[in-house]
Design a protein around this motif. Structure first.
Motif, PDB file in Angstrom:
ATOM      1  N   CYS A  91      69.179  59.167  52.390  1.00  9.49           N
ATOM      2  CA  CYS A  91      68.922  59.003  53.822  1.00  9.49           C
ATOM      3  C   CYS A  91      68.817  60.346  54.541  1.00  9.49           C
ATOM      4  O   CYS A  91      68.969  60.432  55.744  1.00  9.49           O
ATOM      5  N   HIS A  92      68.556  61.422  53.786  1.00  8.61           N
ATOM      6  CA  HIS A  92      68.401  62.762  54.374  1.00  8.61           C
ATOM      7  C   HIS A  92      67.634  63.616  53.366  1.00  8.61           C
ATOM      8  O   HIS A  92      67.543  63.264  52.196  1.00  8.61           O
ATOM      9  N   ASN A 120      67.490  59.377  60.930  1.00  9.73           N
ATOM     10  CA  ASN A 120      68.896  59.070  60.665  1.00  9.73           C
ATOM     11  C   ASN A 120      69.719  59.990  61.559  1.00  9.73           C
ATOM     12  O   ASN A 120      69.425  61.183  61.648  1.00  9.73           O
ATOM     13  N   CYS A 123      73.675  62.063  58.410  1.00  8.27           N
ATOM     14  CA  CYS A 123      73.803  63.142  57.431  1.00  8.27           C
ATOM     15  C   CYS A 123      72.714  64.223  57.434  1.00  8.27           C
ATOM     16  O   CYS A 123      72.964  65.285  56.860  1.00  8.27           O
TER      17      CYS A 123
HETATM   18 ZN    ZN Z   1      72.028  60.837  54.037  1.00 10.07          ZN
END
Ligand code: ZN
Ligand code: MG
Length: 218
Positions: A91-92, A120, A123
């Motif tokens: 997610c990053h 997001n 993170c």
């Molecule tokens: Zn992430």
């Protein structure tokens, strides 16, 4: 134990981020890491910025998404070099993904490299990827409390772009409170108020970009 493992991951990430930075510096590229929630307008802001600046500045883009090449396809229509990273489940973006992506770019020909992170609010702020600056986009539709709820994103950023200000009459977001909350978390934030839809405020953002690219060349 768990904390130690997380530290190791971040340390390994930072080491590769330093290597990325060295490559960017060697090639005189200013590198901006664009972060926001999904749908805040990262790709649209990139399309607008590239269409206006591409005659004056050599631009490259790394697109981060969990899946699809949709954003890279949009950006490639502007005629600049673009590499899409599909993170699969991550997610990053991390520094190793960027390290692989820059092998596909002609860095010597890029003065301004945008890295569009995965949408997001958590993170992306924790992972350095070799950028000069983190740029946060927060849109009016997200409300004015996000700086307080996701402080790390705002703390790690040098610039805050408040997008979709054309929607202020239709949303409960208080622009003054959004700015106050952001500056409470990070008093050094350089704030731009823009609408990609009406193009309000975009000129000062473009001027800032050109100035930073020129400063980076010195
Ligand atoms: Zn992430
Ligand atoms: Mg996007």
């Amino acid at each position: 134990m768990k904390v130690e493992i997380i530290k190791d991951i971040l340390a390994a990430n930072d080491a590769i981020a330093e290597e990325n930075r060295r490559l960017f510096k060697e090639n005189g590229a200013l590198v901006l890491n664009l972060m926001s929630s999904p749908g805040a307008g990262k790709t649209t802001l990139l399309e607008k910025s590239i269409s206006v600046l591409k005659g004056r500045v050599n631009i490259g883009v790394i697109e981060g998404d969990i899946q699809t090449e949709l954003d890279a396809t949009r950006i490639s229509k502007e005629g600049v070099e673009v590499v899409q990273i599909n993170t699969g489940s991550a997610c990053h973006l991390d520094s190793n993904m960027i390290h692989q992506a820059i092998e596909k770019l002609d860095l010597s020909n890029i003065d301004l490299l945008f890295m569009e992170n995965v949408g997001n609010l958590v993170c992306p702020a924790e992972f350095r990827i070799g950028e000069d600056m983190k740029i946060m986009i927060s849109s009016i539709t997200e409300g004015d409390d996000k700086p307080l709820k996701y402080p790390l994103m705002f703390r790690e950023s040098q610039v805050l772009i408040i997008n979709k200000i054309d929607l202020l009459p239709y949303c409960d977001c208080d622009l003054k409170r959004l700015k106050e909350n952001s500056l409470k978390i990070n008093s050094n934030l350089n704030i731009f108020e823009i609408s990609c839809k009406t193009e309000s405020g975009l000129d000062s953002w473009y001027n800032w970009l050109v100035k930073k690219v020129e400063e980076n060349k010195k």
